[in-house]
Scaffold this active site. Structure first.
Site, mmCIF file in Angstrom:
data_model
loop_
_atom_site.group_PDB
_atom_site.id
_atom_site.type_symbol
_atom_site.label_atom_id
_atom_site.label_comp_id
_atom_site.label_asym_id
_atom_site.label_seq_id
_atom_site.Cartn_x
_atom_site.Cartn_y
_atom_site.Cartn_z
ATOM 1 N N CYS A 85 0.275 -0.917 -0.033
ATOM 2 C CA CYS A 85 -0.118 -0.120 0.174
ATOM 3 C C CYS A 85 1.362 1.340 -0.068
ATOM 4 C CB CYS A 85 -1.255 0.435 1.184
ATOM 5 S SG CYS A 85 -1.567 1.686 1.367
ATOM 6 N N CYS A 235 -3.829 6.511 -4.914
ATOM 7 C CA CYS A 235 -3.344 5.436 -4.502
ATOM 8 C C CYS A 235 -1.843 4.724 -5.206
ATOM 9 C CB CYS A 235 -3.696 4.779 -5.421
ATOM 10 S SG CYS A 235 -3.866 3.048 -5.646
HETATM 11 O O1 PYC Z 1 -1.732 3.377 -1.575
HETATM 12 O O2 PYC Z 1 -1.532 2.138 -2.772
HETATM 13 C C1 PYC Z 1 -2.129 2.698 -1.640
HETATM 14 C C2 PYC Z 1 -3.693 2.030 -2.124
HETATM 15 C C3 PYC Z 1 -3.384 0.987 -1.872
HETATM 16 C C4 PYC Z 1 -5.057 1.050 -1.891
HETATM 17 C C5 PYC Z 1 -5.434 2.021 -0.671
HETATM 18 N N1 PYC Z 1 -4.288 2.935 -0.925
#
Ligand code: PYC
Length: 310
Positions: A85, A235
């Site tokens: 993550c 993300c």
């Molecule tokens: O930042 O990799 C990320 C992530 C995955 C799910 C929520 N954030």
């Protein structure tokens, strides 16, 4: 249970410092599997309301197997244990700095997907050098019954992503409900249509991409997470998968930096280097802020001790 809550570009991370289940001493991937199969109620009780909040990801600290790692960590949301993550790693680094456990500088963190490098530049700013990422399929089409035809790429960035570019719906906050409903249907259809990783891994996240309306920002995304919440940050693992697609299409050179924004406008700076095997090694820079250091209490007479999904 001793926890620290932070957010990275608006996306919350709850670092569990103590009080988690015993997962044994296997590899982190083995311990993640035990967490996923035997401790679902624990995971949900930490993240569901009223103790948690939608979109929150937990970071359970565990002993690393690699001696040079500051810690091991297993990330999970309310529905799935994650391989890696990105926003969580930025939040974890800032939380460890807040506790005085790490100083500004370079550190290593072990995750089920592999060891990631972090560079803490100041108490809030972190660069994550992620696990090797790659695109495994381009232009895979599918039909969502009654909705339409979609074409996307499958890529790995520590989790598995199906990425549609351009987004069929404008990426603005007032469309979040529509974007969420559509991406849930698309994700479910990837499962039915056997669209997944190169070893049959299920797609766990869906990304809709578009250009940003801000000329200083390369692109904007909407990312659906396994628990059906959307990522408030751009993300980290999704941006890694996206970088792999840009690299495969020759649209971004190694070392070239771009800024990507999330559906709520929070930003990461992104770049990559080529690995010897042709995969890419992504770098993600973002900021996190600690919001709370607290003790979670699980009272067995509380009818909602295990949390409620609303
Ligand atoms: O930042 O990799 C990320 C992530 C995955 C799910 C929520 N954030």
């Amino acid at each position: 249970m001793h926890v620290i809550d932070s957010h990275t570009g608006g996306e919350p991370t709850r670092v569990i410092l103590s009080g988690g289940p015993d997962l044994g001493t296997g590899t982190l991937a083995q311990r993640a599997q035990i967490l996923a199969t035997k401790h679902k109620q624990f995971c949900q009780s930490v993240l569901f309301e009223p103790r948690g909040q939608p979109a929150m990801v937990a970071a359970l600290l565990v002993e690393p197997t690699e001696a040079d790692c500051t810690t091991g960590v297993i990330y999970f949301d309310a529905d799935a244990v994650l391989g890696m993550c990105g926003h969580g790693t930025i939040g974890l680094a800032v939380s460890l700095a807040y506790l005085g456990r790490i100083d500004v500088g370079a550190h290593k963190i072990e995750t089920p997907a592999g060891v990631v490098d972090i560079l803490l530049s100041d108490k809030n700013t972190v660069t994550v050098t992620n696990v090797e990422s790659r695109r495994v399929a381009a232009n895979l089409s599918m039909e969502v019954e009654g909705i339409g035809h979609f074409t996307g790429d499958v890529a790995y960035g520590g989790n598995w992503f199906y990425i549609i570019d351009p987004s069929p719906i404008e990426l603005i906050p007032s469309n979040i409900r529509k974007l969420t409903d559509l991406t849930i249907m698309i994700r479910d259809q990837t499962h039915k249509a056997n669209i997944g990783g190169d070893n049959g891994e299920l797609i766990d996240h869906i990304i809709l991409q578009s250009q940003s309306t801000n000329k200083n920002i390369h692109s904007r995304n909407f990312v659906l997470c396994p628990d059906d919440s959307y990522d408030r940050s751009p993300c980290g693992t999704g941006s890694s998968a996206r970088l792999a697609c840009l690299a495969a299409d020759g649209l971004l050179k190694p070392g070239q930096e771009i800024t990507q924004e999330s559906i709520i406008g929070s930003q990461y700076r992104l770049s990559y280097q080529l690995a010897a095997n042709g995969n890419i090694i992504p770098q993600i820079t973002g900021q996190a802020f600690v919001m709370a250091e607290t003790k979670l209490i699980f009272n067995p007479t509380d009818p909602f001790a295990n949390g409620i999904r609303l």
